[in-house]
Design a protein around this motif. Structure first.
Motif, PDB file in Angstrom:
ATOM      1  N   GLY A  36       0.890  -1.092   0.143  1.00 54.77           N
ATOM      2  CA  GLY A  36      -0.019  -0.140  -0.033  1.00 54.77           C
ATOM      3  C   GLY A  36       0.735   1.269   0.080  1.00 54.77           C
ATOM      4  N   LEU A  95     -14.465   3.902  -0.767  1.00 48.97           N
ATOM      5  CA  LEU A  95     -13.237   2.819  -1.337  1.00 48.97           C
ATOM      6  C   LEU A  95     -13.699   2.474  -2.785  1.00 48.97           C
ATOM      7  CD1 LEU A  95     -10.763   1.520  -0.280  1.00 48.97           C
ATOM      8  CD2 LEU A  95     -12.021  -0.564   0.337  1.00 48.97           C
ATOM      9  N   GLY A  97     -13.789   0.690  -6.453  1.00 50.43           N
ATOM     10  CA  GLY A  97     -13.332  -0.565  -7.135  1.00 50.43           C
ATOM     11  C   GLY A  97     -14.344  -1.538  -6.497  1.00 50.43           C
ATOM     12  N   ASP A 115      -6.504  -8.196  -1.119  1.00 51.57           N
ATOM     13  CA  ASP A 115      -6.864  -6.876  -1.444  1.00 51.57           C
ATOM     14  C   ASP A 115      -6.225  -5.792  -0.720  1.00 51.57           C
ATOM     15  OD1 ASP A 115      -8.737  -4.558  -1.989  1.00 51.57           O
ATOM     16  OD2 ASP A 115     -10.205  -5.674  -2.179  1.00 51.57           O
ATOM     17  N   ARG A 153      -6.629  -2.620  -0.953  1.00 49.03           N
ATOM     18  CA  ARG A 153      -7.198  -0.904  -0.923  1.00 49.03           C
ATOM     19  C   ARG A 153      -7.350  -0.354   0.620  1.00 49.03           C
ATOM     20  NH1 ARG A 153     -12.415  -2.109  -3.912  1.00 49.03           N
ATOM     21  NH2 ARG A 153     -12.135  -4.022  -2.844  1.00 49.03           N
TER      22      ARG A 153
END
Length: 196
Positions: free
Chosen positions: A24, A128, A130, A181, A183
């Motif tokens: 990240g 968020l 996506g 993931d 994100r």
């Protein structure tokens, strides 16, 4: 700027958070001592067993420095047990269980049931991009009540609050670090960058 984000490394899924934070955009480091805590721009309180983490933090002389860091505005993200540790109030807590606090919420420990009741589901998270994240719920808590300054970012299909934010504090009932993931971790790294 590459922020330094620590992961409280006393018990729980430390390695997975370190990898997710690196992906990240942070320099991720384990935190076990007060001097290591003082050197980070942000911190993750990982999943694990909240009473064990709190007892170890106390034994390692970290509980009060953690509380001071939160009060001083250090960005902190707590997943699962980390949500319990950030909560100001607990339901179904172990006798004498202590928390770091700072998040104006009431959290119910093990709200979704025992280990055998663990599950995965898609969780839409406000803000968020996506699409939904895959939520891994393992003996997970949920938020029963929020103070006025707490924003609920995600709920389960039956309306349980499972992701919240209050200023620089973020907490999820579920484990995004276990899914690949990145994100949510990237979003937290952005919070840390903005605070620095």
């Amino acid at each position: 700027m590459t922020p330094v984000v620590g992961v409280l490394a006393l018990q729980g899924d430390v390695r997975e958070h370190l990898a997710a934070l690196q992906a990240g955009g942070a320099r991720a480091v384990p935190v076990r001592r007060a001097e290591e805590l003082a050197a980070v721009d942000g911190l993750v309180l990982p999943g694990g067993e909240s009473t064990t983490i709190a007892k170890l933090a106390d034994r390692f002389g970290l509980l009060d420095p953690l509380r001071d860091a939160v009060r001083s505005g250090l960005p902190v993200y707590g997943s699962c047990a980390g949500m319990v540790l950030l909560a100001d109030r607990l339901l179904d807590a172990a006798a004498g269980q202590r928390t770091v606090g700072g998040l104006d919420v009431t959290v119910r420990r093990n709200a979704f049931g025992r280990q055998v009741d663990s599950f995965e589901t898609e969780v839409p998270v406000d803000g968020l991009a996506g699409g939904p994240v895959r939520g891994v719920f393992i003996r997970a808590p949920w938020v029963e009540e929020c103070g006025a300054d707490v924003q609920v970012l995600a709920r389960t299909a039956d309306g349980r609050a499972v992701a919240v934010r209050q200023g620089r504090l973020l907490a999820t009932s579920f484990h995004p670090e276990l899914t690949g993931d990145r994100r949510l971790h990237a979003a937290f790294v952005d919070v840390v960058r903005q605070a620095a």
